[in-house]
Scaffold this active site. Structure first.
Site, mmCIF file in Angstrom:
data_model
loop_
_atom_site.group_PDB
_atom_site.id
_atom_site.type_symbol
_atom_site.label_atom_id
_atom_site.label_comp_id
_atom_site.label_asym_id
_atom_site.label_seq_id
_atom_site.Cartn_x
_atom_site.Cartn_y
_atom_site.Cartn_z
ATOM 1 N N CYS A 66 0.875 -1.174 0.000
ATOM 2 C CA CYS A 66 0.000 0.000 0.000
ATOM 3 C C CYS A 66 0.911 1.222 0.000
ATOM 4 O O CYS A 66 2.018 1.160 -0.533
ATOM 5 C CB CYS A 66 -0.984 -0.018 1.176
ATOM 6 S SG CYS A 66 -0.219 0.090 2.796
ATOM 7 N N ARG A 67 0.492 2.324 0.596
ATOM 8 C CA ARG A 67 1.325 3.532 0.569
ATOM 9 C C ARG A 67 2.476 3.435 1.562
ATOM 10 O O ARG A 67 3.621 3.686 1.218
ATOM 11 C CB ARG A 67 0.457 4.759 0.852
ATOM 12 C CG ARG A 67 1.199 6.070 0.764
ATOM 13 C CD ARG A 67 0.208 7.234 0.811
ATOM 14 N NE ARG A 67 0.908 8.493 0.998
ATOM 15 C CZ ARG A 67 1.193 9.026 2.185
ATOM 16 N NH1 ARG A 67 0.839 8.398 3.288
ATOM 17 N NH2 ARG A 67 1.816 10.172 2.271
#
Length: 114
Positions: A66-67
């Site tokens: 993800c981020r």
């Protein structure tokens, strides 16, 4: 119940041919992503779980990203609980970018982490 430590790997150590499972949302994906990654946003994950199981049906490891690593840690824990070989990418796309790993966009614009 103790599940033990979550399997994780540094972004720089993800194999070039590894299956990256990107669980970020559409706008984050559009800004920049790993070429060849499977994009299944966390918000759609349960509905699209079959795409994930199909992608790992040959025993491949899913490198979940993800981020920064929070959402991917949750998805990794879920996948491991389903008996799927999954590893959380520590630091997510920010670490990927920081390690100088390549990113692409679908429109040829410069890629960045949103």
């Amino acid at each position: 119940m103790n599940f033990g430590p979550l399997p994780s790997v540094e972004a720089a150590a993800v194999p070039a041919e590894g299956l990256v499972l990107d669980v970020r949302e559409d706008d984050e994906w559009a800004a920049g992503h790993v070429e060849g990654a499977l994009h299944v946003p966390m918000s759609d994950f349960v509905a699209r779980f079959g795409e994930v199981t199909e992608a790992v049906s040959d025993g491949r490891t899913a490198y979940v990203m993800c981020r920064v690593g929070g959402r991917s840690a949750q998805v990794t824990q879920y996948l491991v609980g389903q008996g799927i070989d999954a590893v959380n990418v520590s630091g997510g796309m920010q670490a990927w970018d920081g390690a100088g790993r390549p990113m692409v966009t679908e429109h040829g614009n410069p890629a960045f982490v949103l």
